[in-house]
Design an enzyme around this catalytic site. Structure first.
Site, PDB file in Angstrom:
ATOM      1  N   HIS A  37       0.752  -1.180  -0.025  1.00 48.87           N
ATOM      2  CA  HIS A  37      -0.096   0.162  -0.061  1.00 48.87           C
ATOM      3  C   HIS A  37       0.780   1.261   0.115  1.00 48.87           C
ATOM      4  O   HIS A  37       0.335   2.268  -0.092  1.00 48.87           O
ATOM      5  CB  HIS A  37      -1.000  -0.019   1.271  1.00 48.87           C
TER       6      HIS A  37
HETATM    7  C1  UD1 Z   1      -2.324   6.071   5.020  1.00 51.56           C
HETATM    8  C2  UD1 Z   1      -1.086   6.651   5.628  1.00 51.56           C
HETATM    9  C3  UD1 Z   1      -0.150   5.582   5.690  1.00 51.56           C
HETATM   10  C4  UD1 Z   1      -0.633   4.322   6.223  1.00 51.56           C
HETATM   11  C5  UD1 Z   1      -1.909   3.938   5.655  1.00 51.56           C
HETATM   12  C6  UD1 Z   1      -2.546   2.689   6.199  1.00 51.56           C
HETATM   13  C7  UD1 Z   1      -0.686   8.913   4.929  1.00 51.56           C
HETATM   14  C8  UD1 Z   1       0.122   9.907   4.457  1.00 51.56           C
HETATM   15  N1  UD1 Z   1      -0.539   7.656   4.987  1.00 51.56           N
HETATM   16  O1  UD1 Z   1      -2.090   5.797   3.367  1.00 51.56           O
HETATM   17  O2  UD1 Z   1       1.045   5.946   6.263  1.00 51.56           O
HETATM   18  O3  UD1 Z   1       0.333   3.406   6.235  1.00 51.56           O
HETATM   19  O4  UD1 Z   1      -2.656   4.781   5.630  1.00 51.56           O
HETATM   20  O5  UD1 Z   1      -3.357   1.867   5.796  1.00 51.56           O
HETATM   21  O6  UD1 Z   1      -1.091   9.273   5.952  1.00 51.56           O
HETATM   22  N2  UD1 Z   1      -8.757   5.359  -0.395  1.00 51.56           N
HETATM   23  C9  UD1 Z   1      -9.926   4.487  -0.628  1.00 51.56           C
HETATM   24  N3  UD1 Z   1     -10.751   4.456   0.680  1.00 51.56           N
HETATM   25  C10 UD1 Z   1     -10.438   4.792   1.917  1.00 51.56           C
HETATM   26  C11 UD1 Z   1      -9.210   5.376   2.118  1.00 51.56           C
HETATM   27  C12 UD1 Z   1      -8.480   5.675   0.896  1.00 51.56           C
HETATM   28  O7  UD1 Z   1     -10.191   4.355  -1.520  1.00 51.56           O
HETATM   29  O8  UD1 Z   1     -11.221   4.715   2.838  1.00 51.56           O
HETATM   30  C13 UD1 Z   1      -8.017   5.678  -1.451  1.00 51.56           C
HETATM   31  C14 UD1 Z   1      -8.275   6.851  -2.032  1.00 51.56           C
HETATM   32  O9  UD1 Z   1      -7.756   6.930  -3.354  1.00 51.56           O
HETATM   33  C15 UD1 Z   1      -7.137   7.629  -1.455  1.00 51.56           C
HETATM   34  C16 UD1 Z   1      -5.872   6.611  -1.307  1.00 51.56           C
HETATM   35  O10 UD1 Z   1      -6.613   5.554  -1.041  1.00 51.56           O
HETATM   36  O11 UD1 Z   1      -6.736   8.768  -2.268  1.00 51.56           O
HETATM   37  C17 UD1 Z   1      -4.965   7.046  -0.401  1.00 51.56           C
HETATM   38  O12 UD1 Z   1      -5.307   7.280   0.772  1.00 51.56           O
HETATM   39  P1  UD1 Z   1      -4.580   7.974   2.068  1.00 51.56           P
HETATM   40  O13 UD1 Z   1      -5.622   8.194   3.367  1.00 51.56           O
HETATM   41  O14 UD1 Z   1      -4.355   9.175   1.438  1.00 51.56           O
HETATM   42  O15 UD1 Z   1      -3.392   7.211   2.304  1.00 51.56           O
HETATM   43  P2  UD1 Z   1      -2.829   5.722   2.617  1.00 51.56           P
HETATM   44  O16 UD1 Z   1      -2.438   5.162   1.257  1.00 51.56           O
HETATM   45  O17 UD1 Z   1      -4.055   5.100   2.804  1.00 51.56           O
HETATM   46  N1  UDP Z   2      -4.495  -5.227   8.323  1.00 51.51           N
HETATM   47  C1  UDP Z   2      -5.827  -5.554   8.453  1.00 51.51           C
HETATM   48  N2  UDP Z   2      -6.587  -5.991   7.254  1.00 51.51           N
HETATM   49  C2  UDP Z   2      -5.833  -6.230   5.964  1.00 51.51           C
HETATM   50  C3  UDP Z   2      -4.483  -5.409   5.916  1.00 51.51           C
HETATM   51  C4  UDP Z   2      -3.882  -5.017   7.258  1.00 51.51           C
HETATM   52  O1  UDP Z   2      -6.347  -5.761   9.411  1.00 51.51           O
HETATM   53  O2  UDP Z   2      -6.447  -6.383   5.088  1.00 51.51           O
HETATM   54  C5  UDP Z   2      -3.821  -4.733   9.698  1.00 51.51           C
HETATM   55  C6  UDP Z   2      -2.465  -5.426  10.045  1.00 51.51           C
HETATM   56  O3  UDP Z   2      -2.766  -6.512  10.557  1.00 51.51           O
HETATM   57  C7  UDP Z   2      -1.917  -4.153  10.703  1.00 51.51           C
HETATM   58  C8  UDP Z   2      -2.314  -3.224  10.155  1.00 51.51           C
HETATM   59  O4  UDP Z   2      -3.549  -3.412   9.462  1.00 51.51           O
HETATM   60  O5  UDP Z   2      -2.268  -4.413  12.077  1.00 51.51           O
HETATM   61  C9  UDP Z   2      -1.449  -2.360   9.090  1.00 51.51           C
HETATM   62  O6  UDP Z   2      -1.904  -1.311   8.656  1.00 51.51           O
HETATM   63  P1  UDP Z   2      -1.249  -0.767   7.178  1.00 51.51           P
HETATM   64  O7  UDP Z   2      -0.558  -1.924   6.485  1.00 51.51           O
HETATM   65  O8  UDP Z   2      -2.581  -0.320   6.529  1.00 51.51           O
HETATM   66  O9  UDP Z   2      -0.542   0.397   7.751  1.00 51.51           O
HETATM   67  P2  UDP Z   2       0.824   0.633   8.235  1.00 51.51           P
HETATM   68  O10 UDP Z   2       1.129  -0.473   9.427  1.00 51.51           O
HETATM   69  O11 UDP Z   2       1.983   0.353   7.043  1.00 51.51           O
HETATM   70  O12 UDP Z   2       0.979   2.047   8.737  1.00 51.51           O
END
Ligand code: UD1
Ligand code: UDP
Length: 384
Positions: free
Chosen positions: A219
């Site tokens: 991601h």
């Molecule tokens: C965010 C965090 C990242 C974290 C991750 C956990 C920032 C900069 N990044 O990344 O550190 O590891 O969450 O999962 O804060 N989107 C959807 N549905 C949702 C949310 C997002 O489709 O409910 C899509 C949208 O296209 C959006 C993109 O994902 O633009 C990115 O979402 P965003 O919350 O900006 O960052 P993540 O990549 O999720």
């Molecule tokens: N996780 C989850 N379902 C998924 C993928 C991840 O519950 O389909 C959980 C995972 O076990 C961990 C957390 O989400 O506890 C990690 O989140 P993510 O990878 O989105 O973000 P990061 O830790 O890199 O910020």
């Protein structure tokens, strides 16, 4: 009664907040009152709601509905709405997790209102400021009053940046306290590890067996948004499937799913047709925990999943050039393979079904959330 705002926004923060909520509900129910606030950064059911239901966290008292957007737009919207919310609630402290834009927004809004910031997962550094998360975590640490680092490495990073371990109470943004506290995610893995067995039917549904499949998550923006990197990762995964004839389960973040759809035609066709790649929507935390416990190997660019690999004694290939969780690399059970096809294949070959790996306890005693709540209570009860 100490009033804290427990601020979440992204999936991993909701999961982490559940450990603090549990401690408050248990040991501290008469001493700490939490107000759960969701910034709305994640809003899909599979990235948000599912965790509140499953992990029994109080439903957010307030959802600020900031949604997606560019970094500036998303963070700016959150700052404005968090400030309004804090004005209304007037908490004694704001608890923030990790390194997302929600963390950054919460820290700026609270610190400028002279509300103490408690940063959980402080001190983690990749030393790569191209990552938005590295900027977020540094900024948050430097306006925090209580900083809880999960690892000794994080604690030392803070000292290197000028934080002083010898500070004494009363703590304040200008006299912060740093802790090597252990990791609340480890508390969660102990608490939910057994409960995850309830989800056993998922393995049947996916047609996978114990130690006979790979679990993969992707991601990070630099993997999803740079086609060459995403292509290299998927070429490696397809090759692994063909050579080892094993299923690879990918609960895919919507961001990665969207990027996959725009990859070059033939690769995207191959991915769709592969009998080995099982691409599924994001799963719940109990389902993810079960998959982690039963996988033969884990491949990920997630921070949380790297650590959970360790909690469940699994080797982990990390699709990044560096990591904040350096103890895993030094322990020889996680390997940085970046988005490099050959490194991924070599790493897989080295670790698939490898025996004799050791997984020492780097992340505390499983009671970190209680420790953190106790310190919050002892140190922030009387506001300056
Ligand atoms: C965010 C965090 C990242 C974290 C991750 C956990 C920032 C900069 N990044 O990344 O550190 O590891 O969450 O999962 O804060 N989107 C959807 N549905 C949702 C949310 C997002 O489709 O409910 C899509 C949208 O296209 C959006 C993109 O994902 O633009 C990115 O979402 P965003 O919350 O900006 O960052 P993540 O990549 O999720
Ligand atoms: N996780 C989850 N379902 C998924 C993928 C991840 O519950 O389909 C959980 C995972 O076990 C961990 C957390 O989400 O506890 C990690 O989140 P993510 O990878 O989105 O973000 P990061 O830790 O890199 O910020």
């Amino acid at each position: 009664m100490l009033k804290v705002v427990n601020l979440v926004g992204a999936r991993p923060q909701i999961i982490k907040a559940s450990a603090i909520s549990r401690a408050i509900k248990g040991t501290f129910s008469k001493k700490i009152r939490e107000v759960v606030v969701h910034t709305g950064q994640h809003y899909d059911h599979t990235l948000s709601e599912v965790f509140f239901e499953e992990l029994k966290i109080p439903k957010p008292d307030i959802n600020l509905k900031a949604g997606s957007g560019s970094h500036g737009a998303q963070t700016g919207t959150m700052i404005i709405r968090i400030e309004e919310m804090l004005n209304e609630i007037q908490p004694d402290a704001v608890i923030l997790y990790g390194d997302t834009n929600s963390t950054l927004a919460g820290s700026i809004a609270a610190a400028k209102m002279h509300i103490p910031v408690v940063h959980i997962e402080a001190g983690m550094r990749s030393f790569n400021k191209d990552m938005p998360e590295e900027i977020n975590r540094i900024m948050c640490d430097h306006v925090s009053t209580l900083l809880f680092s999960p690892t000794i490495t994080g604690f030392k990073n803070l000292i290197r940046e000028g934080f002083m371990p010898e500070n004494t109470p009363p703590y304040h943004i200008n006299n912060p306290k740093i802790y090597h506290s252990g990791d609340i995610m480890y508390d969660n893995s102990l608490f939910f590890g057994k409960l995850a067995e309830q989800k056993k039917q998922l393995l049947k549904k996916l047609g996978v067996k114990h130690n006979a499949f790979a679990l993969v998550t992707i991601h990070r923006d630099n993997n999803t948004d740079i086609p060459e990197r995403l292509t290299a990762i998927f070429e490696a995964l397809l090759t692994i499937g063909k050579i080892y004839k094993i299923p690879l389960v990918l609960p895919l973040h919507p961001r990665a799913k969207k990027s996959l759809a725009s990859l070059n035609g033939s690769l995207s066709e191959e991915i769709k047709k592969s009998p080995y790649l099982k691409i599924i929507p994001p799963v719940s935390f109990l389902e993810m925990t079960l998959l982690e416990k039963t996988a033969g190997i884990i491949m990920t660019d997630s921070g949380g999943v790297q650590k959970e690999s360790h909690f469940f004694n699994k080797a982990c290939l990390v699709f990044r050039p560096e990591t904040e969780w350096v103890e895993l690399i030094n322990n020889g059970t996680a390997l940085l393979v970046d988005a490099d096809k050959q490194k991924i294949l070599d790493g897989f070959n080295k670790y698939w079904l490898k025996k004799g790996l050791r997984f020492p306890e780097f992340y505390g005693d499983g009671h970190t959330a209680e420790f953190i709540c106790r310190e919050i209570l002892d140190n922030l009860s009387i506001r300056d």
